[in-house]
Design an enzyme around this catalytic site. Structure first.
Site, PDB file in Angstrom:
ATOM      1  N   GLY A  16      -4.573   5.828  14.448  1.00  0.00           N
ATOM      2  CA  GLY A  16      -4.115   4.447  14.253  1.00  0.00           C
ATOM      3  C   GLY A  16      -2.628   4.501  13.966  1.00  0.00           C
TER       4      GLY A  16
ATOM      5  N   ARG B 144     -12.484  -8.900   4.142  1.00  0.00           N
ATOM      6  CA  ARG B 144     -12.530  -7.567   4.768  1.00  0.00           C
ATOM      7  C   ARG B 144     -13.866  -7.355   5.471  1.00  0.00           C
ATOM      8  NH1 ARG B 144     -10.073  -6.920  -0.292  1.00  0.00           N
ATOM      9  NH2 ARG B 144      -7.937  -6.095  -0.214  1.00  0.00           N
TER      10      ARG B 144
ATOM     11  N   SER C  49      -9.597   2.305   7.175  1.00  0.00           N
ATOM     12  CA  SER C  49     -10.051   1.104   7.896  1.00  0.00           C
ATOM     13  C   SER C  49     -11.047   0.293   7.047  1.00  0.00           C
ATOM     14  CB  SER C  49     -10.730   1.520   9.208  1.00  0.00           C
ATOM     15  OG  SER C  49      -9.929   2.463   9.894  1.00  0.00           O
TER      16      SER C  49
ATOM     17  N   ASN D 158       0.606  -0.532  11.517  1.00  0.00           N
ATOM     18  CA  ASN D 158       1.451  -0.657  10.320  1.00  0.00           C
ATOM     19  C   ASN D 158       1.166   0.417   9.278  1.00  0.00           C
ATOM     20  OD1 ASN D 158       3.034  -2.825  11.095  1.00  0.00           O
ATOM     21  ND2 ASN D 158       1.581  -4.353  10.342  1.00  0.00           N
ATOM     22  N   VAL D 159      -0.108   0.571   8.907  1.00  0.00           N
ATOM     23  CA  VAL D 159      -0.422   1.554   7.856  1.00  0.00           C
ATOM     24  C   VAL D 159      -0.228   2.974   8.396  1.00  0.00           C
ATOM     25  CG1 VAL D 159      -2.188   2.464   6.296  1.00  0.00           C
ATOM     26  CG2 VAL D 159      -2.076  -0.004   6.718  1.00  0.00           C
TER      27      VAL D 159
ATOM     28  N   HIS E  21     -13.730  -2.177  -2.689  1.00  0.00           N
ATOM     29  CA  HIS E  21     -12.390  -2.630  -2.310  1.00  0.00           C
ATOM     30  C   HIS E  21     -12.603  -3.975  -1.618  1.00  0.00           C
ATOM     31  CE1 HIS E  21      -8.256  -2.607  -1.097  1.00  0.00           C
ATOM     32  NE2 HIS E  21      -8.566  -2.654   0.192  1.00  0.00           N
TER      33      HIS E  21
HETATM   34  P1  NAD Z   1      -2.656  -2.490  12.658  1.00  0.00           P
HETATM   35  O1  NAD Z   1      -3.297  -3.503  13.531  1.00  0.00           O
HETATM   36  O2  NAD Z   1      -1.191  -2.561  12.424  1.00  0.00           O
HETATM   37  O3  NAD Z   1      -2.975  -1.013  13.239  1.00  0.00           O
HETATM   38  C1  NAD Z   1      -4.229  -0.608  13.653  1.00  0.00           C
HETATM   39  C2  NAD Z   1      -4.039   0.348  14.826  1.00  0.00           C
HETATM   40  O4  NAD Z   1      -5.324   0.900  15.172  1.00  0.00           O
HETATM   41  C3  NAD Z   1      -3.479  -0.345  16.081  1.00  0.00           C
HETATM   42  O5  NAD Z   1      -2.280   0.297  16.500  1.00  0.00           O
HETATM   43  C4  NAD Z   1      -4.597  -0.159  17.102  1.00  0.00           C
HETATM   44  O6  NAD Z   1      -4.135   0.010  18.434  1.00  0.00           O
HETATM   45  C5  NAD Z   1      -5.290   1.094  16.576  1.00  0.00           C
HETATM   46  N1  NAD Z   1      -6.623   1.291  17.116  1.00  0.00           N
HETATM   47  C6  NAD Z   1      -7.566   0.370  17.401  1.00  0.00           C
HETATM   48  N2  NAD Z   1      -8.660   0.968  17.916  1.00  0.00           N
HETATM   49  C7  NAD Z   1      -8.407   2.293  17.950  1.00  0.00           C
HETATM   50  C8  NAD Z   1      -9.146   3.440  18.365  1.00  0.00           C
HETATM   51  N3  NAD Z   1     -10.390   3.318  18.853  1.00  0.00           N
HETATM   52  N4  NAD Z   1      -8.563   4.645  18.265  1.00  0.00           N
HETATM   53  C9  NAD Z   1      -7.315   4.783  17.793  1.00  0.00           C
HETATM   54  N5  NAD Z   1      -6.561   3.746  17.363  1.00  0.00           N
HETATM   55  C10 NAD Z   1      -7.108   2.514  17.456  1.00  0.00           C
HETATM   56  O7  NAD Z   1      -3.459  -2.536  11.282  1.00  0.00           O
HETATM   57  P2  NAD Z   1      -2.990  -1.883   9.879  1.00  0.00           P
HETATM   58  O8  NAD Z   1      -2.298  -2.911   9.074  1.00  0.00           O
HETATM   59  O9  NAD Z   1      -2.350  -0.572  10.138  1.00  0.00           O
HETATM   60  O10 NAD Z   1      -4.428  -1.663   9.189  1.00  0.00           O
HETATM   61  C11 NAD Z   1      -5.315  -0.701   9.722  1.00  0.00           C
HETATM   62  C12 NAD Z   1      -6.672  -0.784   9.009  1.00  0.00           C
HETATM   63  O11 NAD Z   1      -6.528  -0.379   7.652  1.00  0.00           O
HETATM   64  C13 NAD Z   1      -7.273  -2.194   8.974  1.00  0.00           C
HETATM   65  O12 NAD Z   1      -8.679  -2.124   9.141  1.00  0.00           O
HETATM   66  C14 NAD Z   1      -6.942  -2.675   7.570  1.00  0.00           C
HETATM   67  O13 NAD Z   1      -7.812  -3.675   7.115  1.00  0.00           O
HETATM   68  C15 NAD Z   1      -7.106  -1.372   6.806  1.00  0.00           C
HETATM   69  N6  NAD Z   1      -6.449  -1.303   5.509  1.00  0.00           N
HETATM   70  C16 NAD Z   1      -7.178  -0.786   4.488  1.00  0.00           C
HETATM   71  C17 NAD Z   1      -6.611  -0.659   3.218  1.00  0.00           C
HETATM   72  C18 NAD Z   1      -7.420  -0.053   2.100  1.00  0.00           C
HETATM   73  O14 NAD Z   1      -7.044  -0.182   0.949  1.00  0.00           O
HETATM   74  N7  NAD Z   1      -8.513   0.626   2.401  1.00  0.00           N
HETATM   75  C19 NAD Z   1      -5.303  -1.099   2.998  1.00  0.00           C
HETATM   76  C20 NAD Z   1      -4.569  -1.608   4.076  1.00  0.00           C
HETATM   77  C21 NAD Z   1      -5.152  -1.712   5.349  1.00  0.00           C
END
Ligand code: NAD
Length: 306
Positions: free
Chosen positions: A7, A86, A117, A10-11, A173
């Site tokens: 992924g 979530r 995720s 952003n994160v 969470h």
């Molecule tokens: P984002 O949309 O910026 O990035 C997600 C990335 O995943 C995208 O670039 C997308 O193309 C990629 N992706 C999708 N399907 C894929 C696959 N099959 N294989 C590889 N890559 C794939 O989202 P983000 O802000 O980076 O957040 C990512 C996840 O983390 C989200 O589910 C969000 O809710 C979660 N998150 C969790 C916490 C926590 O505390 N656990 C905190 C922040 C974000």
């Protein structure tokens, strides 16, 4: 040391930047979007000269380059939009997390997996089942981030510096997460002795809604600076075998009287992942809140696509 971040959104991309700048591991960034992980990795490589790191960072749309990773961080999936919980992400992210785990474990059978995720407790449970790994090697991001949010709000409220706070947030969470004022220490004293109950409740509520507050402000993105910093903190503890204690989403097998569920609890992290789950001496009311939170996660786990 080799770390894969799946992924490159952003994160994931911000995490990759934080890790490569620490310069203790080679980083592989993977995403399904063509060009994005390659371009972001190339961009970061071009900062090596001024930042001064010597490890390699590469990007890819396939998993071959991830082979032999010591740590795999899963940030792939979709994030929340304003007004979403979530749990609404469960169907789509479950399919993504299943695929990511199957592909990564085939090439990195000895890795420790850190799940980001959302909904993270259920996704960590799913990753554990799909990977068939022992529970010490699969855990998720929750309490480090939720605790960081609580610490930021306490710092504002009590005019102290955030690093003076040792926060304690456990459970899901999500909306049933539990803030523990007796176990949240500010400058050596429990939060429960520093502010009245109304203030404790207000701080807890803002923490529970900490992620939603950011989504509501930004609208097109959810939080990623504090999340990526929190994962980097967890990954560093594993990579350096530090034994540092922090709250993570872990699978319980009897601890706190709970089993077969993943929730946030204090753990010690080291090279093998979770070294130990810490059982805090919760009173009856505190334990009941944790059990209610575990029930909420169990419902999401039951809703996972088969
Ligand atoms: P984002 O949309 O910026 O990035 C997600 C990335 O995943 C995208 O670039 C997308 O193309 C990629 N992706 C999708 N399907 C894929 C696959 N099959 N294989 C590889 N890559 C794939 O989202 P983000 O802000 O980076 O957040 C990512 C996840 O983390 C989200 O589910 C969000 O809710 C979660 N998150 C969790 C916490 C926590 O505390 N656990 C905190 C922040 C974000």
């Amino acid at each position: 040391m080799k770390i894969t971040v799946v992924g490159a959104g952003n994160v994931g991309a911000t995490l990759a930047q934080r890790l490569i700048e620490k310069d203790f591991a080679d980083i592989v960034l993977v995403d399904v979007i063509e060009g994005i992980p390659q371009g972001k990795a190339l961009d970061m490589r071009q900062s090596a000269n001024v930042i001064g790191f010597t490890h390699q960072i590469t990007g890819s749309n396939s998993y071959e380059t991830t082979a032999g990773s010591d740590i795999v961080v899963v940030t792939a999936g979709i994030a929340r939009k304003p007004g979403m919980s979530r749990d609404e992400l469960v169907g789509i992210n479950a399919r993504i997390v299943r695929e990511v785990i199957e592909k990564s474990i085939a090439l990195s059978p000895h890795a420790v997996f850190v799940i980001v995720s959302n909904p993270v407790d259920a996704m960590t449970y799913l990753a554990l089942k799909v990977s068939k790994l022992p529970r010490n090697r699969v855990f998720g991001l929750s309490g480090v981030l939720d605790g960081g949010r609580l610490a930021a709000f306490i710092a504002e409220e009590l005019a102290v510096n955030a690093p003076e706070v040792t926060p304690c947030v456990m459970g899901e969470h999500g909306s049933s997460m539990v803030v523990y004022p007796r176990f949240t220490i500010v400058g050596g004293k429990p939060l429960s002795e520093l502010v009245d109950e109304a203030k404790q409740k207000a701080l807890a509520e803002r923490t529970v809604n900490g992620g939603a507050e950011i989504v509501a402000i930004m609208k097109t993105s959810s939080a990623f600076y504090a999340p990526s910093a929190s994962v980097a903190h967890m990954v560093t503890a594993v990579a350096t075998d530090s034994g540092a204690m922090m709250n993570c989403a872990a699978c319980l097998e009897g601890e706190y009287g709970l089993s077969d569920v993943v929730i946030g609890v204090p753990v010690k992290l080291g090279r093998a992942g979770i070294r130990k789950i810490i059982e805090l001496p919760l009173n009856a009311e505190e334990l009941a809140a944790l059990k209610r939170s575990a029930e909420a996660v169990s419902k999401t786990i039951a809703a996972l696509p088969k």
